[in-house]
Design an enzyme around this catalytic site. Structure first.
Site, mmCIF file in Angstrom:
data_model
loop_
_atom_site.group_PDB
_atom_site.id
_atom_site.type_symbol
_atom_site.label_atom_id
_atom_site.label_comp_id
_atom_site.label_asym_id
_atom_site.label_seq_id
_atom_site.Cartn_x
_atom_site.Cartn_y
_atom_site.Cartn_z
ATOM 1 N N ASP A 119 36.521 35.456 36.969
ATOM 2 C CA ASP A 119 35.888 36.666 37.467
ATOM 3 C C ASP A 119 36.345 37.867 36.646
ATOM 4 O O ASP A 119 37.502 38.278 36.720
ATOM 5 C CB ASP A 119 36.245 36.900 38.942
ATOM 6 C CG ASP A 119 35.524 38.125 39.474
ATOM 7 O OD1 ASP A 119 34.325 38.000 39.767
ATOM 8 O OD2 ASP A 119 36.136 39.212 39.542
ATOM 9 N N TYR A 124 37.227 45.982 33.001
ATOM 10 C CA TYR A 124 38.602 45.454 32.906
ATOM 11 C C TYR A 124 39.114 45.484 31.460
ATOM 12 O O TYR A 124 40.281 45.252 31.200
ATOM 13 C CB TYR A 124 38.708 44.019 33.460
ATOM 14 C CG TYR A 124 38.284 43.866 34.904
ATOM 15 C CD1 TYR A 124 38.162 44.964 35.745
ATOM 16 C CD2 TYR A 124 38.003 42.608 35.446
ATOM 17 C CE1 TYR A 124 37.760 44.822 37.069
ATOM 18 C CE2 TYR A 124 37.615 42.454 36.767
ATOM 19 C CZ TYR A 124 37.480 43.567 37.561
ATOM 20 O OH TYR A 124 37.085 43.419 38.873
HETATM 21 N N1 LIG Z 1 34.724 43.989 42.588
HETATM 22 C C1 LIG Z 1 35.744 44.802 42.653
HETATM 23 O O1 LIG Z 1 35.601 46.019 42.827
HETATM 24 C C2 LIG Z 1 37.127 44.235 42.541
HETATM 25 C C3 LIG Z 1 38.238 45.005 42.946
HETATM 26 C C4 LIG Z 1 39.499 44.430 42.856
HETATM 27 C C5 LIG Z 1 39.643 43.137 42.398
HETATM 28 N N2 LIG Z 1 38.552 42.410 41.999
HETATM 29 C C6 LIG Z 1 38.675 41.012 41.510
HETATM 30 O O2 LIG Z 1 39.577 40.303 42.336
HETATM 31 C C7 LIG Z 1 40.660 39.799 41.551
HETATM 32 C C8 LIG Z 1 41.945 39.717 42.360
HETATM 33 O O3 LIG Z 1 42.286 40.936 42.934
HETATM 34 P P1 LIG Z 1 43.638 41.726 42.603
HETATM 35 O O4 LIG Z 1 43.956 41.533 41.198
HETATM 36 O O5 LIG Z 1 43.442 43.093 43.112
HETATM 37 O O6 LIG Z 1 44.723 41.122 43.550
HETATM 38 P P2 LIG Z 1 45.319 39.726 44.091
HETATM 39 O O7 LIG Z 1 44.735 38.570 43.397
HETATM 40 O O8 LIG Z 1 45.217 39.830 45.568
HETATM 41 O O9 LIG Z 1 46.846 39.917 43.705
HETATM 42 C C9 LIG Z 1 47.307 39.916 42.400
HETATM 43 C C10 LIG Z 1 48.830 40.091 42.464
HETATM 44 O O10 LIG Z 1 49.413 38.945 43.099
HETATM 45 C C11 LIG Z 1 50.365 38.344 42.242
HETATM 46 N N3 LIG Z 1 50.280 36.882 42.486
HETATM 47 C C12 LIG Z 1 49.243 36.071 42.166
HETATM 48 N N4 LIG Z 1 49.483 34.808 42.564
HETATM 49 C C13 LIG Z 1 50.706 34.814 43.144
HETATM 50 C C14 LIG Z 1 51.506 33.807 43.734
HETATM 51 N N5 LIG Z 1 51.088 32.551 43.801
HETATM 52 N N6 LIG Z 1 52.721 34.146 44.226
HETATM 53 C C15 LIG Z 1 53.147 35.437 44.166
HETATM 54 N N7 LIG Z 1 52.430 36.438 43.612
HETATM 55 C C16 LIG Z 1 51.216 36.134 43.105
HETATM 56 C C17 LIG Z 1 49.969 38.762 40.848
HETATM 57 O O11 LIG Z 1 51.097 38.771 39.987
HETATM 58 P P3 LIG Z 1 51.113 38.194 38.485
HETATM 59 O O12 LIG Z 1 49.791 38.464 37.836
HETATM 60 O O13 LIG Z 1 52.214 38.994 37.867
HETATM 61 O O14 LIG Z 1 51.426 36.746 38.592
HETATM 62 C C18 LIG Z 1 49.463 40.165 41.093
HETATM 63 O O15 LIG Z 1 50.543 41.083 41.204
HETATM 64 C C19 LIG Z 1 40.711 40.783 40.370
HETATM 65 O O16 LIG Z 1 41.446 40.272 39.283
HETATM 66 C C20 LIG Z 1 39.245 40.962 40.093
HETATM 67 O O17 LIG Z 1 38.725 39.845 39.392
HETATM 68 C C21 LIG Z 1 37.299 42.951 42.072
#
Ligand SMILES: NC(=O)c1ccc[n+]([C@@H]2O[C@H](COP(=O)([O-])OP(=O)(O)OC[C@H]3O[C@@H](n4cnc5c(N)ncnc54)[C@H](OP(=O)(O)O)[C@@H]3O)[C@@H](O)[C@H]2O)c1
Length: 377
Positions: A119, A124
């Site tokens: 995704d 980004y």
């Molecule tokens: N459409 C939109 O407006 C929108 C908005 C926000 C997000 N998104 C999409 O959703 C995706 C995910 O959202 P997000 O990046 O906000 O947050 P998330 O996936 O909820 O959290 C990411 C955080 O969690 C950590 N993490 C991941 N797996 C882990 C595990 N197994 N144990 C402990 N910590 C863990 C990561 O650290 P590390 O990376 O350091 O491992 C990072 O700090 C984005 O990358 C994007 O593709 C879309």
């Protein structure tokens, strides 16, 4: 040639004993035999415990959930079928905030581990690195679901195709599996903070252009992101050729939106859960939620696996982001939570006032909240 001299222990011992009395010798033999049996049994038991511990911890490291002793865990859907008939994989690697020098390795690790869905988005700023990693991985293009998103500055119908082409070129692909309107907010051409009120109130002209690009073969499915129910109703009130196939929204323990999840099911709309772990700011708190910890302990899975499984079990696609190889692998493995544990987590998530992790309304200087606003058109 030198010869080695050694003394076969048991024979010599026995021979020595023979010179004295037979009865103590037999007793001693029995004692030794008993001692040996006990020693062998002890060694076998300790080895069994060791092997079990190693296998558990390596399963956890490899991300394979270790099934709880008292529960039979079954699997969750690996994909959902969209109105087009295409199958969207239920777990994706999210790449927001994945730095240019880290994202490539994360994507390669993910593809090697078995992810079939990435995704991304133009905004980004890492689509070229994602595309390169995809090619380096050797995984055929048609085996990976690629999503990108149209940024707010390019909603004007005449800008949509050029914006898409930039993403296609950066990713090094001829088509996207899914292209989303990133936000229900259009900025005026050339600006990144002046609201285009007309296109924001009525995104149909943008949507019509996306439909054309589906027909042109550049996109296989189209959808929206960050749309609330009134905005979805507003868009779908138009004579659409293709309905939005998905709505990508924030869904996590702190903002579970049960009404939207229910509405989407009733309206044949697949939801994608972004920031599923609570994003950078809230991930620690999410993984420490008592209900999440209890599930992880009972089922022998990690807290992240418990939360990611909950999302898929709610019927949504889930998009956890990580650039840490072990976490990337860990996050792919989801299991069906037993009904009682699932319900407890669902109730706990709904038991507090909802709190969003992502809300740029103020940052963009909007006079309204994107998520509560009802379009006037
Ligand atoms: N459409 C939109 O407006 C929108 C908005 C926000 C997000 N998104 C999409 O959703 C995706 C995910 O959202 P997000 O990046 O906000 O947050 P998330 O996936 O909820 O959290 C990411 C955080 O969690 C950590 N993490 C991941 N797996 C882990 C595990 N197994 N144990 C402990 N910590 C863990 C990561 O650290 P590390 O990376 O350091 O491992 C990072 O700090 C984005 O990358 C994007 O593709 C879309």
């Amino acid at each position: 040639m030198s010869s080695l001299h050694y003394k076969p222990l048991s024979q010599d011992d026995g021979d020595e004993e023979q010179q004295f009395d037979v009865a103590p010798r037999v007793q001693n033999r029995h004692k030794r035999l008993l001692f040996h049996i006990l020693a062998v049994a002890a060694v076998m038991y300790v080895s069994f415990l060791g092997v079990r511990a190693i296998s558990r911890s390596s399963k956890m490291r490899m991300g394979k959930p270790c099934h709880g002793a008292h529960r039979n865990l079954s699997s969750l859907p690996s994909h959902y079928t969209l109105p087009s008939g295409h199958k969207i994989p239920s777990v994706a690697l999210g790449v927001w905030k994945a730095e240019k020098d880290q994202v490539g390795d994360a994507v390669k690790t993910a593809l090697k581990a078995g992810y079939k869905h990435i995704d991304g988005a133009w905004v980004y700023r890492n689509e070229a690195e994602v595309g390169q990693a995809l090619r380096d991985s050797g995984v055929p293009r048609d085996q990976v679901w690629l999503t990108s998103k149209l940024w707010n500055t390019f909603h004007a119908p005449e800008d949509v195709e050029a914006a898409l082409d930039i993403s296609l070129q950066a990713l090094g692909t001829e088509y996207l599996d899914l292209y989303l309107i990133h936000w229900p907010i259009a900025f005026k051409k050339g600006s990144d903070n002046v609201l285009d009120e007309e296109l924001t109130a009525n995104p149909y002209p943008t949507w019509k252009k996306l439909e054309e690009l589906v027909d042109k073969g550049k996109i296989r499915n189209i959808g929206v992101s960050n749309f609330n129910i009134p905005r979805l109703r507003n868009l779908t009130a138009n004579p659409l050729k293709y309905k939005p196939a998905v709505n990508q929204v924030e869904l996590n323990f702190w903002n579970p939106q049960p009404e939207l999840v229910k509405w989407a099911k009733e309206n044949d709309l697949v939801l994608e859960a972004y920031s599923p772990l609570g994003s950078n700011n809230q991930v620690k708190e999410t993984l420490n939620v008592p209900e999440v910890q209890a599930i992880a302990k009972e089922l022998g899975i990690t807290p992240a696996q418990a939360i990611i499984s909950w999302h898929v079990q709610r019927g949504t696609v889930v998009l956890p982001k990580s650039v840490t190889p072990s976490r990337v692998v860990e996050n792919l493995h989801v299991v069906k939570l037993p009904e009682d544990l699932f319900n407890k987590l669902e109730a706990a998530a709904a038991a507090h006032p909802p709190k969003r992790v992502v809300n740029p309304s103020k940052g963009w200087g909007l006079s309204f909240d994107i998520f509560n606003d009802v379009p006037k058109a």
